[in-house]
Write an enzyme that holds these catalytic residues in place. Structure first.
Site, PDB file in Angstrom:
ATOM      1  N   LYS A 111      32.777 -16.881   6.353  1.00 62.65           N
ATOM      2  CA  LYS A 111      31.396 -17.228   6.085  1.00 62.65           C
ATOM      3  C   LYS A 111      31.581 -18.524   5.986  1.00 62.65           C
ATOM      4  O   LYS A 111      29.985 -19.401   5.855  1.00 62.65           O
ATOM      5  CB  LYS A 111      30.808 -16.109   4.953  1.00 62.65           C
ATOM      6  CG  LYS A 111      31.062 -14.806   5.268  1.00 62.65           C
ATOM      7  CD  LYS A 111      29.170 -14.197   4.497  1.00 62.65           C
ATOM      8  CE  LYS A 111      29.403 -12.812   4.819  1.00 62.65           C
ATOM      9  NZ  LYS A 111      28.934 -11.687   4.794  1.00 62.65           N
ATOM     10  N   LYS A 195      34.033  -7.475  14.343  1.00 58.94           N
ATOM     11  CA  LYS A 195      33.273  -6.057  14.089  1.00 58.94           C
ATOM     12  C   LYS A 195      31.748  -6.108  14.629  1.00 58.94           C
ATOM     13  O   LYS A 195      31.408  -7.221  14.155  1.00 58.94           O
ATOM     14  CB  LYS A 195      33.931  -6.620  12.753  1.00 58.94           C
ATOM     15  CG  LYS A 195      33.518  -5.928  11.118  1.00 58.94           C
ATOM     16  CD  LYS A 195      33.326  -6.371   9.813  1.00 58.94           C
ATOM     17  CE  LYS A 195      31.944  -7.070   9.787  1.00 58.94           C
ATOM     18  NZ  LYS A 195      32.255  -7.826   8.381  1.00 58.94           N
ATOM     19  N   LYS A 198      25.571  -8.071  12.821  1.00 54.25           N
ATOM     20  CA  LYS A 198      24.351  -8.627  13.504  1.00 54.25           C
ATOM     21  C   LYS A 198      23.750 -10.221  13.060  1.00 54.25           C
ATOM     22  O   LYS A 198      23.567 -10.291  14.741  1.00 54.25           O
ATOM     23  CB  LYS A 198      22.980  -8.789  12.326  1.00 54.25           C
ATOM     24  CG  LYS A 198      21.175  -8.657  12.786  1.00 54.25           C
ATOM     25  CD  LYS A 198      20.744  -8.040  12.100  1.00 54.25           C
ATOM     26  CE  LYS A 198      19.865  -9.196  12.167  1.00 54.25           C
ATOM     27  NZ  LYS A 198      18.251 -10.028  11.418  1.00 54.25           N
TER      28      LYS A 198
HETATM   29  P1  TYM Z   1      27.378  -5.601   3.682  1.00 55.25           P
HETATM   30  O1  TYM Z   1      25.427  -5.976   3.660  1.00 55.25           O
HETATM   31  O2  TYM Z   1      28.066  -5.897   5.200  1.00 55.25           O
HETATM   32  O3  TYM Z   1      27.519  -3.449   4.352  1.00 55.25           O
HETATM   33  C1  TYM Z   1      27.498  -3.007   3.694  1.00 55.25           C
HETATM   34  C2  TYM Z   1      28.145  -1.928   4.423  1.00 55.25           C
HETATM   35  O4  TYM Z   1      28.610  -1.983   5.349  1.00 55.25           O
HETATM   36  C3  TYM Z   1      29.829  -1.726   5.855  1.00 55.25           C
HETATM   37  N1  TYM Z   1      30.202  -2.114   7.576  1.00 55.25           N
HETATM   38  C4  TYM Z   1      31.138  -2.047   8.098  1.00 55.25           C
HETATM   39  N2  TYM Z   1      31.755  -0.559   8.322  1.00 55.25           N
HETATM   40  C5  TYM Z   1      32.443  -0.517   9.350  1.00 55.25           C
HETATM   41  N3  TYM Z   1      31.872  -1.235  10.017  1.00 55.25           N
HETATM   42  C6  TYM Z   1      31.287  -2.056  10.378  1.00 55.25           C
HETATM   43  N4  TYM Z   1      31.257  -3.190  11.360  1.00 55.25           N
HETATM   44  C7  TYM Z   1      30.601  -2.795   9.326  1.00 55.25           C
HETATM   45  N5  TYM Z   1      29.831  -3.827   8.728  1.00 55.25           N
HETATM   46  C8  TYM Z   1      29.507  -3.167   7.764  1.00 55.25           C
HETATM   47  C9  TYM Z   1      30.662  -2.545   4.820  1.00 55.25           C
HETATM   48  O5  TYM Z   1      31.686  -2.892   4.315  1.00 55.25           O
HETATM   49  C10 TYM Z   1      29.406  -2.363   3.651  1.00 55.25           C
HETATM   50  O6  TYM Z   1      30.306  -0.990   3.009  1.00 55.25           O
HETATM   51  N6  TYM Z   1      29.322  -6.906   0.220  1.00 55.25           N
HETATM   52  C11 TYM Z   1      29.287  -6.115  -0.286  1.00 55.25           C
HETATM   53  C12 TYM Z   1      27.602  -5.511  -0.143  1.00 55.25           C
HETATM   54  C13 TYM Z   1      27.760  -5.074  -1.917  1.00 55.25           C
HETATM   55  C14 TYM Z   1      28.891  -4.293  -2.331  1.00 55.25           C
HETATM   56  C15 TYM Z   1      28.721  -4.720  -4.139  1.00 55.25           C
HETATM   57  C16 TYM Z   1      29.858  -3.121  -1.824  1.00 55.25           C
HETATM   58  C17 TYM Z   1      28.119  -6.216  -2.955  1.00 55.25           C
HETATM   59  N7  TYM Z   1      27.927  -5.347  -3.902  1.00 55.25           N
HETATM   60  C18 TYM Z   1      29.280  -3.587  -4.664  1.00 55.25           C
HETATM   61  C19 TYM Z   1      30.781  -2.500  -2.434  1.00 55.25           C
HETATM   62  C20 TYM Z   1      30.119  -2.849  -4.436  1.00 55.25           C
HETATM   63  C21 TYM Z   1      28.289  -6.123   2.031  1.00 55.25           C
HETATM   64  O7  TYM Z   1      27.982  -7.836   2.664  1.00 55.25           O
HETATM   65  O8  TYM Z   1      28.333  -4.992   2.524  1.00 55.25           O
END
Ligand code: TYM
Length: 329
Positions: A111, A195, A198
């Site tokens: 990032k 991966k 968006k």
């Molecule tokens: P975020 O918002 O990027 O994504 C939300 C969830 O979707 C999963 N994900 C994917 N899984 C499989 N293949 C993909 N291409 C893919 N893209 C996204 C992510 O692994 C996630 O589970 N840091 C986290 C948000 C967060 C969080 C937390 C999660 C904040 N606090 C506490 C768990 C516990 C994030 O940015 O997810």
């Protein structure tokens, strides 16, 4: 019942990667755990969201989550900034988190590279995993369903938990990630390499219309790159389109496509058209439910507010304990 926590950033529309990697599990797990699901707007600030865009994207994300099957009668769905204890605990946890660990985080490196292009790497990107640890620990959650990309952050959460408990006494359980054990843990984008996300524009979004999904799948999705002509036999085992059939198509259809692809009886266009149809069939009912909810935005806001109040009461109990453990008033 054990507590389970997970979060999702309110950045634009949900995509098929989020859905298969995490949200599908969020829905299934509601039956077995006390689930706390969070729209993490404090985290989203690290992506420099326009101030005016935040509330509409939160509402949009909540609408999709409810449409996917998150049920407020079973789970708590709330907005992170309605519970400011997240940032308070985050600060306290930062004092037991080694800087070296934060510097190792792959997501920070990636990032900050993107942010460098925009010539501004903000400190929030660096301390992001501490806030994520606070999210989980505030509810003493044992289970965290996420995609593979979050595994490293959860390992750090476990380490922060150990460090806090060692210094201040046993307070928090060590959480366990719940990550799918197949290719849904890291859904690839339409390019078949990175991966799905968006920001790379290699995604299938819930906001895409059925025609857009069809266009994206049939016209832009990369299949077996070695298959130059229709007469060449295909190799489903290396083809991302076939992997997606694994996510969206039935066993019989998959077996049929596999056999016909290997023997060059069908071409990639045929295979992709069938996939697009199946993706649309899966998203259709979710889109319809979202459409109904979109006409009742106040109902969605009510869910977020009511859950926020319930969750805040839980958070305050933990913070009373934490303040007392660390010697604050
Ligand atoms: P975020 O918002 O990027 O994504 C939300 C969830 O979707 C999963 N994900 C994917 N899984 C499989 N293949 C993909 N291409 C893919 N893209 C996204 C992510 O692994 C996630 O589970 N840091 C986290 C948000 C967060 C969080 C937390 C999660 C904040 N606090 C506490 C768990 C516990 C994030 O940015 O997810």
């Amino acid at each position: 019942m054990d507590t389970l926590f997970s979060g999702m950033q309110p950045t634009g529309s949900m995509h098929v990667g989020n859905y298969l990697g995490a949200i599908e599990s969020w829905v299934d797990l509601q039956e077995r755990y006390r689930c706390v699901y969070c729209i993490v707007d404090y985290h989203a600030l690290t992506g420099q969201v326009e101030a005016g865009a935040m509330q509409p994207t939160i509402l949009e994300m909540a609408t999709w989550l409810l449409a996917c099957g998150i049920d407020p009668a079973k789970s708590l769905l709330f907005v992170q900034s309605d519970v400011p204890e997240h940032t308070e605990l985050g600060w306290i946890l930062s004092t037991v988190t080694p800087m070296g660990e934060l510097s190792r985080m792959t997501q920070f490196k990636e990032k900050s590279k993107q942010a460098e292009l925009a010539s501004f790497v903000n400190t929030g990107l660096y301390t992001y995993p501490i806030l994520q640890a606070a999210d989980i620990m505030l509810y003493k959650a044992k289970w965290v369903p996420v995609g593979e990309d979050q595994r490293q952050h959860l390992e750090l959460t476990r380490e922060i938990t150990r460090k806090f408990n060692a210094r201040y006494g046993d307070t928090f359980p060590e959480c366990q990630p719940l990550i799918k054990d197949d290719k849904r843990a890291r859904v690839l984008g339409l390019d078949g390499e990175a991966k799905m996300s968006k920001s790379l524009d290699n995604h299938l979004a819930f906001t895409h219309t059925a025609d857009e999904i069809k266009h994206r799948v049939t016209r832009t999705m990369v299949s077996d790159t070695q298959r130059a002509r229709l007469a060449d036999p295909g190799r489903p085992e290396v083809c991302n389109v076939f992997t997606f059939h694994g996510f969206f198509s039935g066993t019989e259809q998959r077996a049929d496509i596999e056999a016909k692809c290997r023997t060059a009886q069908i071409g990639c266009f045929h295979c992709k058209s069938a996939l697009a149809e199946n993706v649309n069939a899966r998203l259709g009912p979710i889109r319809e439910r979202a459409e109904v909810l979109r006409k009742r935005p106040d109902d969605v806001r009510d869910v977020l507010r009511d859950c926020g109040l319930q969750v805040r009461a839980l958070a305050q109990v933990t913070m009373d304990e934490v303040r007392s453990r660390v010697g604050l008033r």
